[in-house]
Enzyme design. Structure first.
Site, PDB file in Angstrom:
ATOM      1  CD  GLU A   1      11.842  -9.184  -0.131  1.00  9.57           C
ATOM      2  OE1 GLU A   1      11.294  -8.233  -0.723  1.00  9.57           O
ATOM      3  OE2 GLU A   1      12.213  -9.138   1.067  1.00  9.57           O
TER       4      GLU A   1
ATOM      5  CD  GLU B   1       5.794  -5.023  -1.078  1.00 12.25           C
ATOM      6  OE1 GLU B   1       4.918  -5.648  -0.437  1.00 12.25           O
ATOM      7  OE2 GLU B   1       6.815  -4.565  -0.534  1.00 12.25           O
TER       8      GLU B   1
ATOM      9  CE  LYS C   1      10.783  -2.648  -4.919  1.00 14.41           C
ATOM     10  NZ  LYS C   1       9.912  -3.151  -3.838  1.00 14.41           N
TER      11      LYS C   1
ATOM     12  CG  ASP D   1       8.397  -0.557   1.259  1.00 20.79           C
ATOM     13  OD1 ASP D   1       9.306  -1.382   1.030  1.00 20.79           O
ATOM     14  OD2 ASP D   1       7.178  -0.849   1.188  1.00 20.79           O
ATOM     15  CB  SER D   2      13.694  -2.191   3.126  1.00 13.19           C
ATOM     16  OG  SER D   2      14.587  -1.450   2.316  1.00 13.19           O
TER      17      SER D   2
ATOM     18  CG  ASP E   1       9.442   0.035  -2.561  1.00 16.79           C
ATOM     19  OD1 ASP E   1       8.996  -0.599  -3.529  1.00 16.79           O
ATOM     20  OD2 ASP E   1      10.272  -0.434  -1.756  1.00 16.79           O
TER      21      ASP E   1
HETATM   22  O1  KIV Z   1      12.171  -1.969   0.102  1.00 10.80           O
HETATM   23  C1  KIV Z   1      13.126  -2.566  -0.405  1.00 10.80           C
HETATM   24  O2  KIV Z   1      14.305  -2.316  -0.100  1.00 10.80           O
HETATM   25  C2  KIV Z   1      12.835  -3.589  -1.381  1.00 10.80           C
HETATM   26  C3  KIV Z   1      13.926  -4.547  -1.744  1.00 10.80           C
HETATM   27  C4  KIV Z   1      13.883  -5.672  -0.792  1.00 10.80           C
HETATM   28  C5  KIV Z   1      13.817  -4.999  -3.157  1.00 10.80           C
HETATM   29  O3  KIV Z   1      11.736  -3.692  -1.843  1.00 10.80           O
END
Ligand code: KIV
Length: 261
Positions: free
Chosen positions: A183, A115, A113, A44-45, A83
């Site tokens: 992270e 968080e 993924k 989600d970055s 994510d």
């Molecule tokens: O969203 C993302 O790219 C991430 C990485 C920082 C692991 O969660």
């Protein structure tokens, strides 16, 4: 393609490091796949690096599914993890299962993924895992909580904060995650967590002692205007791209472009 996510725990035992990169579309996915990366994250970055938002919070489930479909089409050999966006899984276990189900069913990715490792989140993750979805955890700096934390700075610097992150990672392992992103935490804390777990840790800004490392591909390539301090680019494609585009403009304006070679 059937990927057995449990092979990564065996890699950890054997000391085989895991390389993970992000991808956001077909072309970036083809590139990291051709490089032989072990895991691809549709992170989600991308809300910040690709979509231009200030945080990851505005990204929706529909948007990440749209991008994950493109990524999946570009991947032949690698595990694809997606994510779950902000507030698509924190609300309830049912919401988390439905969001994870949509991602796997609609994109062809093999894992999600999520968080956080606080008790309620560990329970939610356990429910998603029990429903048959491989989950990667993520502790330390968790960007979806940026407004609560107040910044994107290093986490776990005090003994108490470090202990909390270690306990979260242990709770996630018990919940059944197959790997955990650490992270932006101190290197010695990442080492302690990595030693305490049997599942692999994947570090970003967490020092060299993790079982694997992840790099945001737009940072790796130097595409973004700004990179975090722990993400030194391997090439600077942004300045090379600007130079190429300037050259093109000059060639067009001087009537040089399009001449036969
Ligand atoms: O969203 C993302 O790219 C991430 C990485 C920082 C692991 O969660």
């Amino acid at each position: 393609m059937i990927v057995n996510v449990h092979k990564f725990a065996r890699w950890k035992q054997e000391g085989q490091a895991i390389a993970m990169l992000t991808a956001w579309d077909y072309i970036s996915a083809q590139m990291v796949d051709a490089a032989g990366v072990d895991m691809v994250l549709v992170g989600d970055s991308m809300a910040m690096t690709v979509m231009g938002h200030e945080t990851t919070l505005p990204l929706t489930l529909d948007e990440i599914i749209y991008h994950a479909k493109m990524v999946r089409r570009g991947i032949k050999n690698t595990l694809v993890i997606v994510d779950l966006p902000f507030l698509t899984y924190q609300v309830s276990r049912a919401a988390a299962m439905l969001a994870a189900g949509r991602v796997l069913r609609e994109t062809g990715a093999q894992a999600v993924k999520m968080e956080g490792g606080y008790p309620a989140m560990a329970e939610t993750i356990a429910a998603v895992v029990q429903a048959g979805v491989p989950v990667m955890g993520h502790v330390g700096l968790t960007p979806q909580s940026v407004y609560q934390v107040g910044n994107f700075r290093k986490q776990g610097k005090s003994a108490e904060a470090g202990e909390r992150i270690l306990n979260e990672a242990i709770a996630l392992e018990k919940a059944g995650v197959f790997a955990i992103v650490l992270e932006h935490i101190p290197s010695d804390l990442a080492q302690k967590i990595s030693r305490a777990l049997t599942v692999p840790t994947i570090g970003i800004g967490a020092g060299p002692h993790c079982d694997g490392q992840v790099f945001i591909t737009s940072d790796l390539l130097g595409l973004s205007e700004w990179q975090p301090p722990f993400a030194t680019p391997y090439v600077n494609l942004r300045s090379q791209g600007i130079e190429a585009a300037k050259q093109f403009c000059e060639d067009v304006r001087s009537h040089q472009f399009g001449q036969s070679p």
